[in-house]
Write a protein that holds these residues in place. Structure first.
Motif, short mmCIF file in Angstrom:
data_model
loop_
_atom_site.label_atom_id
_atom_site.label_comp_id
_atom_site.label_asym_id
_atom_site.label_seq_id
_atom_site.Cartn_x
_atom_site.Cartn_y
_atom_site.Cartn_z
N LEU A 107 45.71 41.16 32.80
CA LEU A 107 44.81 40.04 33.12
C LEU A 107 44.46 40.06 34.60
O LEU A 107 45.35 40.09 35.45
CB LEU A 107 45.49 38.71 32.77
N LEU A 108 43.17 40.01 34.89
CA LEU A 108 42.67 39.83 36.25
C LEU A 108 42.16 38.41 36.37
O LEU A 108 41.07 38.09 35.88
CB LEU A 108 41.54 40.81 36.57
N GLN A 109 42.92 37.54 37.00
CA GLN A 109 42.46 36.16 37.25
C GLN A 109 41.89 36.11 38.66
O GLN A 109 42.60 36.33 39.64
CB GLN A 109 43.60 35.15 37.10
N ALA A 130 42.26 55.06 31.33
CA ALA A 130 41.47 54.94 30.10
C ALA A 130 42.34 54.35 29.00
O ALA A 130 43.51 54.70 28.84
CB ALA A 130 40.95 56.30 29.68
N GLY A 131 41.75 53.45 28.24
CA GLY A 131 42.46 52.84 27.14
C GLY A 131 43.19 51.56 27.49
O GLY A 131 43.69 50.87 26.58
N THR A 132 43.27 51.21 28.78
CA THR A 132 43.93 49.97 29.18
C THR A 132 43.03 48.79 28.81
O THR A 132 41.84 48.78 29.12
CB THR A 132 44.19 49.95 30.70
N ARG A 133 43.61 47.81 28.16
CA ARG A 133 42.86 46.60 27.85
C ARG A 133 42.92 45.65 29.05
O ARG A 133 44.01 45.23 29.45
CB ARG A 133 43.43 45.93 26.60
N ILE A 134 41.75 45.33 29.57
CA ILE A 134 41.66 44.44 30.74
C ILE A 134 40.93 43.17 30.34
O ILE A 134 39.83 43.23 29.77
CB ILE A 134 40.90 45.12 31.91
N ALA A 135 41.54 42.03 30.65
CA ALA A 135 40.88 40.74 30.48
C ALA A 135 40.56 40.19 31.87
O ALA A 135 41.38 40.30 32.79
CB ALA A 135 41.77 39.76 29.72
N VAL A 136 39.39 39.62 32.03
CA VAL A 136 38.95 39.11 33.33
C VAL A 136 38.70 37.61 33.21
O VAL A 136 37.98 37.16 32.32
CB VAL A 136 37.66 39.83 33.80
#
Length: 254
Positions: A107-109, A130-136
């Motif tokens: 998570l990038l807050q 590659a393949g990392t799930r990132i939430a912003v």
């Protein structure tokens, strides 16, 4: 699809008597948490990024199939403000790799004072393996533009659906084939609980938006053990909406 239901952290002393038996030593809280939940968001990594050895220790104590979401260090998001992301992203991922197959989304807050910069965000997202799930999770209204949405969609990054006082604080964009939802504060008694109607509305939204794909839902309203009870109520609402969820303390996976 699977909705992974958990809380933002597990080390809260006022959870004694709610999730943790009164006499249970703090050193055993992670194991007790993992018996009730199948996922957690490591919120304190934002304040102080743990050493790789700490992540490795957690991996050894967590059961197979458990998923750990990691909130990125504030050094990347609040000090560097996404600039020069190579080193902080590399440090974050090299340490979090200690979780092995337990590692889930990152998570990038973003700071509430950080105005939109699609190019800066794109360059940061490009640094993750590659393949990392990132939430912003942006927190300035200037981010709600088609250009920002295109960056998230192109990178397969999920716009975090954040709730404060039972209302979404961001557009409900689907930018990836998976989702990430954070519950910060409800409006029900006792504070900061959520009401059943609010959680049912969120469950219905998720079911309509992601008929396929995984969704990670974390409750950050930790005071008074609200997060623990709300997670269970939400999981039941999600099942009524036809979704499959991971276990919560009073509800097995299903």
């Amino acid at each position: 699809m699977t909705v992974f239901v958990g809380t933002s952290g597990w080390q809260y002393r006022d959870w004694r008597g709610a999730l943790y038996p009164p006499g249970l030593p703090v050193r055993l809280w992670l194991e007790r948490y993992a018996a009730g939940f199948a996922t957690v968001e490591v919120n304190n990594a934002f304040y102080r990024l743990p050493a790789r050895e700490t992540f490795e220790d957690w991996r050894g104590r967590l059961p197979e199939g458990f998923v750990v979401a990691v909130k990125a260090s504030r050094f990347l998001t609040h000090v560097k403000r996404l600039r020069d992301p190579e080193e902080p992203v590399g440090r974050l991922m090299s340490r979090a790799a200690g979780l092995g197959d337990r590692l889930g989304p990152v998570l990038l807050q973003l700071p509430p004072t950080l105005r939109a910069d699609p190019g800066l965000l794109d360059a940061c997202l490009d640094c993750f393996p590659a393949g990392t799930r990132i939430a912003v999770e942006p927190r300035h209204d200037s981010w709600w533009t088609p250009g920002v949405r295109r960056v998230l969609e192109a990178r397969g990054a999920a716009l975090c659906w954040a709730d404060v006082r039972a209302r979404p604080v961001a557009p409900l964009w689907r930018t990836a084939d998976w989702g990430y939802v954070r519950f910060h504060e409800g409006r029900a008694a006792a504070w900061p609980h959520y009401g059943r109607r609010s959680l049912t509305t969120w469950a219905d939204r998720i079911a309509e938006t992601w008929p396929d794909g995984d969704v990670y839902a974390y409750f950050n309203n930790d005071p008074n053990a609200a997060a623990v009870g709300d997670a269970e109520v939400f999981a039941r609402a999600a099942r009524r909406s036809g979704l499959s969820t991971t276990r919560t303390p009073g509800t097995p996976a299903g």
